[in-house]
Enzyme design. Structure first.
Site, PDB file in Angstrom:
ATOM      1  N   LYS A  10      56.716  33.270  88.122  1.00  0.00           N
ATOM      2  CA  LYS A  10      56.608  34.127  86.942  1.00  0.00           C
ATOM      3  C   LYS A  10      55.924  33.379  85.790  1.00  0.00           C
ATOM      4  O   LYS A  10      55.786  32.146  85.835  1.00  0.00           O
ATOM      5  CB  LYS A  10      58.011  34.594  86.537  1.00  0.00           C
ATOM      6  CG  LYS A  10      58.702  35.487  87.578  1.00  0.00           C
ATOM      7  CD  LYS A  10      60.074  35.908  87.059  1.00  0.00           C
ATOM      8  CE  LYS A  10      60.835  36.755  88.052  1.00  0.00           C
ATOM      9  NZ  LYS A  10      62.170  37.148  87.527  1.00  0.00           N
ATOM     10  N   TYR A  50      58.835  46.422  90.158  1.00  0.00           N
ATOM     11  CA  TYR A  50      60.276  46.479  89.860  1.00  0.00           C
ATOM     12  C   TYR A  50      60.781  47.922  89.818  1.00  0.00           C
ATOM     13  O   TYR A  50      61.670  48.238  89.012  1.00  0.00           O
ATOM     14  CB  TYR A  50      60.558  45.775  88.529  1.00  0.00           C
ATOM     15  CG  TYR A  50      60.547  44.262  88.607  1.00  0.00           C
ATOM     16  CD1 TYR A  50      61.354  43.584  89.530  1.00  0.00           C
ATOM     17  CD2 TYR A  50      59.771  43.501  87.743  1.00  0.00           C
ATOM     18  CE1 TYR A  50      61.367  42.192  89.591  1.00  0.00           C
ATOM     19  CE2 TYR A  50      59.779  42.103  87.797  1.00  0.00           C
ATOM     20  CZ  TYR A  50      60.584  41.461  88.721  1.00  0.00           C
ATOM     21  OH  TYR A  50      60.601  40.081  88.772  1.00  0.00           O
ATOM     22  N   ASN A 123      63.871  33.291  84.675  1.00  0.00           N
ATOM     23  CA  ASN A 123      64.414  32.604  85.857  1.00  0.00           C
ATOM     24  C   ASN A 123      63.318  32.142  86.824  1.00  0.00           C
ATOM     25  O   ASN A 123      63.562  31.955  88.007  1.00  0.00           O
ATOM     26  CB  ASN A 123      65.476  33.461  86.549  1.00  0.00           C
ATOM     27  CG  ASN A 123      64.920  34.772  87.068  1.00  0.00           C
ATOM     28  OD1 ASN A 123      63.728  35.024  86.939  1.00  0.00           O
ATOM     29  ND2 ASN A 123      65.757  35.585  87.668  1.00  0.00           N
ATOM     30  N   HIS A 126      60.396  34.980  91.577  1.00  0.00           N
ATOM     31  CA  HIS A 126      60.890  36.158  92.317  1.00  0.00           C
ATOM     32  C   HIS A 126      60.711  35.881  93.801  1.00  0.00           C
ATOM     33  O   HIS A 126      59.716  35.271  94.202  1.00  0.00           O
ATOM     34  CB  HIS A 126      60.072  37.403  91.936  1.00  0.00           C
ATOM     35  CG  HIS A 126      60.256  38.539  92.897  1.00  0.00           C
ATOM     36  ND1 HIS A 126      61.289  39.442  92.793  1.00  0.00           N
ATOM     37  CD2 HIS A 126      59.560  38.894  94.006  1.00  0.00           C
ATOM     38  CE1 HIS A 126      61.209  40.303  93.792  1.00  0.00           C
ATOM     39  NE2 HIS A 126      60.170  40.001  94.543  1.00  0.00           N
ATOM     40  N   GLU A 137      56.371  44.608  99.210  1.00  0.00           N
ATOM     41  CA  GLU A 137      55.866  43.764  98.114  1.00  0.00           C
ATOM     42  C   GLU A 137      54.578  43.049  98.517  1.00  0.00           C
ATOM     43  O   GLU A 137      53.655  42.944  97.715  1.00  0.00           O
ATOM     44  CB  GLU A 137      56.951  42.753  97.711  1.00  0.00           C
ATOM     45  CG  GLU A 137      58.143  43.432  97.035  1.00  0.00           C
ATOM     46  CD  GLU A 137      59.299  42.481  96.760  1.00  0.00           C
ATOM     47  OE1 GLU A 137      59.209  41.290  97.121  1.00  0.00           O
ATOM     48  OE2 GLU A 137      60.307  42.932  96.188  1.00  0.00           O
TER      49      GLU A 137
HETATM   50  P1  AMP Z   1      65.953  41.220  91.756  1.00  0.00           P
HETATM   51  O1  AMP Z   1      65.301  42.517  92.168  1.00  0.00           O
HETATM   52  O2  AMP Z   1      67.401  41.139  92.065  1.00  0.00           O
HETATM   53  O3  AMP Z   1      65.132  40.024  92.161  1.00  0.00           O
HETATM   54  O4  AMP Z   1      65.924  41.236  90.162  1.00  0.00           O
HETATM   55  C1  AMP Z   1      64.705  41.268  89.522  1.00  0.00           C
HETATM   56  C2  AMP Z   1      64.767  40.520  88.246  1.00  0.00           C
HETATM   57  O5  AMP Z   1      65.438  41.303  87.292  1.00  0.00           O
HETATM   58  C3  AMP Z   1      65.506  39.208  88.288  1.00  0.00           C
HETATM   59  O6  AMP Z   1      64.732  38.140  88.779  1.00  0.00           O
HETATM   60  C4  AMP Z   1      65.829  39.030  86.834  1.00  0.00           C
HETATM   61  O7  AMP Z   1      64.672  38.557  86.147  1.00  0.00           O
HETATM   62  C5  AMP Z   1      66.103  40.448  86.391  1.00  0.00           C
HETATM   63  N1  AMP Z   1      67.528  40.798  86.447  1.00  0.00           N
HETATM   64  C6  AMP Z   1      68.230  41.165  87.553  1.00  0.00           C
HETATM   65  N2  AMP Z   1      69.523  41.424  87.239  1.00  0.00           N
HETATM   66  C7  AMP Z   1      69.624  41.228  85.897  1.00  0.00           C
HETATM   67  C8  AMP Z   1      70.691  41.349  84.950  1.00  0.00           C
HETATM   68  N3  AMP Z   1      71.920  41.718  85.328  1.00  0.00           N
HETATM   69  N4  AMP Z   1      70.413  41.062  83.662  1.00  0.00           N
HETATM   70  C9  AMP Z   1      69.180  40.694  83.273  1.00  0.00           C
HETATM   71  N5  AMP Z   1      68.123  40.573  84.113  1.00  0.00           N
HETATM   72  C10 AMP Z   1      68.338  40.829  85.400  1.00  0.00           C
END
Ligand code: AMP
Length: 160
Positions: A10, A50, A123, A126, A137
């Site tokens: 990212k 997303y 973070n 991804h 993806e």
């Molecule tokens: P994921 O699809 O689980 O990889 O989530 C996508 C991205 O959304 C993560 O890498 C975070 O950057 C963000 N994200 C996911 N869950 C949360 C949350 N509870 N609060 C804030 N950001 C989140």
């Protein structure tokens, strides 16, 4: 059992100069980079990637983070690569990601802090969650002709 996973370094990882460091970790595990490109995505593309999160409260911050600068997209291949890559990446929240993982070693911010500041959580990376997401993806980020099949030393020293 040979899988491909979509990994995104990212904008925070790119801007902090961690591209080489993170790619090195995957290469040292014997995983193979089979596609790579740098892309600065717009809001429309972010919504496609997303899609499952667009309606969630944290989406605004997430969109800001992912469109903040160029992303390095990687297609990574290996034995059960999807789970292996997720293990190396660590938990979503840097604060609770285990030491030794990419997020645990190179970030530390909590959901609590990010929510209080009204910002997205940075973070670094991804990684596809499962085979269905990986397939979707990879085809969103790469054209078929941008993906490569070739041999590495790992094919001899790790896989045979
Ligand atoms: P994921 O699809 O689980 O990889 O989530 C996508 C991205 O959304 C993560 O890498 C975070 O950057 C963000 N994200 C996911 N869950 C949360 C949350 N509870 N609060 C804030 N950001 C989140």
């Amino acid at each position: 059992m040979i899988e491909r996973s979509l990994v995104l370094l990212k904008p925070d990882a790119v801007q902090r100069g961690f591209m080489g460091e993170i790619i090195m970790r995957f290469e040292r595990a014997g995983l193979k980079i089979v596609g790579t490109k740098m892309v600065w995505v717009d809001k429309d593309f972010a919504k496609k990637h997303y899609a499952e999160h667009v309606e969630k409260a944290f989406y605004k911050g997430l969109e800001k983070v992912i469109t903040h600068g160029p992303v390095l997209a990687l297609a990574i291949e290996g034995v059960e690569a999807i789970a292996t890559v997720r293990k190396m990446v660590g938990g979503t929240e840097p604060k609770s990601a285990a030491p030794g993982t990419i997020r645990g070693d190179y970030a530390h911010v909590s959901y609590g802090y990010a929510d209080k500041q009204g910002i997205g959580i940075k973070n670094l990376i991804h990684a596809s969650a499962n085979t269905e997401d990986a397939k979707k993806e990879i085809s969103l980020w790469f054209k078929a002709e941008e993906m490569h099949s070739y041999k590495t030393v790992h094919d001899i020293h790790i896989l045979e």
